[in-house]
Write a protein that holds these residues in place. Sequence first.
Motif, PDB file in Angstrom:
ATOM      1  N   PRO A 138      18.636  23.410  16.964  1.00  0.00           N
ATOM      2  CA  PRO A 138      17.597  24.414  17.255  1.00  0.00           C
ATOM      3  C   PRO A 138      16.245  24.116  16.622  1.00  0.00           C
ATOM      4  O   PRO A 138      15.296  24.868  16.815  1.00  0.00           O
ATOM      5  N   ARG A 139      16.129  23.020  15.867  1.00  0.00           N
ATOM      6  CA  ARG A 139      14.892  22.724  15.163  1.00  0.00           C
ATOM      7  C   ARG A 139      13.708  22.617  16.121  1.00  0.00           C
ATOM      8  O   ARG A 139      12.587  23.035  15.808  1.00  0.00           O
ATOM      9  N   ALA A 192      23.595  25.619  25.898  1.00  0.00           N
ATOM     10  CA  ALA A 192      22.601  26.510  25.305  1.00  0.00           C
ATOM     11  C   ALA A 192      21.743  25.773  24.287  1.00  0.00           C
ATOM     12  O   ALA A 192      21.275  26.366  23.311  1.00  0.00           O
ATOM     13  N   GLY A 193      21.551  24.486  24.510  1.00  0.00           N
ATOM     14  CA  GLY A 193      20.641  23.713  23.678  1.00  0.00           C
ATOM     15  C   GLY A 193      19.214  23.840  24.189  1.00  0.00           C
ATOM     16  O   GLY A 193      18.879  24.785  24.915  1.00  0.00           O
ATOM     17  N   ALA A 194      18.386  22.862  23.837  1.00  0.00           N
ATOM     18  CA  ALA A 194      16.966  22.924  24.200  1.00  0.00           C
ATOM     19  C   ALA A 194      16.773  23.047  25.706  1.00  0.00           C
ATOM     20  O   ALA A 194      16.037  23.916  26.182  1.00  0.00           O
ATOM     21  N   PRO A 231      19.737  33.013  16.505  1.00  0.00           N
ATOM     22  CA  PRO A 231      18.657  33.842  17.053  1.00  0.00           C
ATOM     23  C   PRO A 231      18.277  33.493  18.491  1.00  0.00           C
ATOM     24  O   PRO A 231      18.027  34.392  19.305  1.00  0.00           O
ATOM     25  N   ILE A 232      18.245  32.203  18.808  1.00  0.00           N
ATOM     26  CA  ILE A 232      17.911  31.810  20.184  1.00  0.00           C
ATOM     27  C   ILE A 232      18.989  32.274  21.154  1.00  0.00           C
ATOM     28  O   ILE A 232      18.693  32.806  22.237  1.00  0.00           O
ATOM     29  N   ALA A 237      21.426  36.308  25.068  1.00  0.00           N
ATOM     30  CA  ALA A 237      22.386  37.385  25.326  1.00  0.00           C
ATOM     31  C   ALA A 237      21.681  38.654  25.778  1.00  0.00           C
ATOM     32  O   ALA A 237      22.164  39.383  26.659  1.00  0.00           O
ATOM     33  N   GLU A 238      20.534  38.926  25.180  1.00  0.00           N
ATOM     34  CA  GLU A 238      19.793  40.135  25.535  1.00  0.00           C
ATOM     35  C   GLU A 238      19.097  40.002  26.881  1.00  0.00           C
ATOM     36  O   GLU A 238      18.836  41.001  27.550  1.00  0.00           O
ATOM     37  N   LEU A 239      18.812  38.766  27.275  1.00  0.00           N
ATOM     38  CA  LEU A 239      18.054  38.523  28.489  1.00  0.00           C
ATOM     39  C   LEU A 239      18.931  38.369  29.728  1.00  0.00           C
ATOM     40  O   LEU A 239      18.527  38.742  30.832  1.00  0.00           O
ATOM     41  N   THR A 240      20.148  37.849  29.548  1.00  0.00           N
ATOM     42  CA  THR A 240      20.984  37.434  30.677  1.00  0.00           C
ATOM     43  C   THR A 240      22.320  38.171  30.697  1.00  0.00           C
ATOM     44  O   THR A 240      22.567  39.067  29.906  1.00  0.00           O
TER      45      THR A 240
END
Length: 389
Positions: A138-139, A192-194, A231-232, A237-240
């Motif tokens: 996630p960096r 769920a990476g970059a 966090p990402i 989760a909140e969006l989809t």
Amino acid sequence: MSFDQHDPVFTLHRGGKLVVNSAVPLSTRDDLSLAYTPGVARVCEAIAADETLVHEYTWVKHTVAVVTDGSAVLGLGNIGPRAAMPVMEGKGALFKQFANVDAVPICLDTQDTEEIIAAVKAIAPSFGGINLEDIAAPRCFEIEQRLDEALDIPVFHDDQHGTAIVVLAALRNAAALLDRKLERLRVVVSGAGAAGVAVTKMLIAGGVEPGSVIVVDSRGAIHSDRTDLTPIKREMAELTNGDGVSGGIAEALRGADVLIGLSGGTIEEEALAGMAPGGAIFALANPTPEVHPVIASRYAAVVATGRSDFPNQINNVLAFPGVFRGALDAGATRITEGMKVAAADAIAGVVANELRRDAIVPSPLDPRVAPAVTEAVAAAAVRDGVTRS
């Protein structure tokens, strides 16, 4: 691996793939006095008095830095900055060939977030844009966000946004070919990476309903009841996943119209059987797709990969040269969602009247692509109010 200096691959790469040439004559004393001392001092003084002149009187307006820490190079993983250099040089060659953008490889010998941010901020005055490349998640999310906020030049992590732009273009054309509406598609993003996160956001920006997208990571479908999310992923989760689907990839794919593979893992054929018929599978892992195209074609009408030896190659080179050329030409200070969507629409539009199931995106060598993307991105930058003038 074995090393054979006579291998044609190594022969081509010997000495590197980039050089620097002078853009002005240096044959006479007058040439020297204009290009260097004493003439150059006048230009330096002018820029010192008005720093915006750097975009007109230096290479800044047509030059970007291609920056990596070598932590996520192609499908090779964390191979470090020196081993990453051939890829960064290749990126520079593509920039020049397709959009006449000069690109300088910058391979940093650190994988510390703060050090990378500090290094890029320190070199930024030499460039008109920053292309972040092959930095692991996630960096990469924090690095891009903070640099975008700190700098007044475009910052673009190509592994995220270049992929996302071309995927949106491909899905637009696949939907048109299959007579589907983008906003009615049920889409599963495996990974769920970059790239997975950026593709999800780009599809939503392009018209896919957020609740109709399910993102799947190594532990299954991402949903709001999971307690192990970064966090990402919490944002995802909140969006989809409006229906709160849980379970693994097989559960996520039940009734799905589209599968977009960005994980590098393997998806078993049994999981594909639950997809709605006549949809699309984009298996984009390199060098080995999550689903072999022959198997994917049993369950989908349109199949794409990231490889050049199969039809419908989803290749970032369709996006990044024109994106930066358009941003630089417009004097953009950043790259907006609107500019990225415009790039996707331009790529899709190049072949909109020539669609076939094995040709939903242009060839990377199609000379129409970069000019179309350049024009669309520059116009979007003006519309979005992110230009200097």
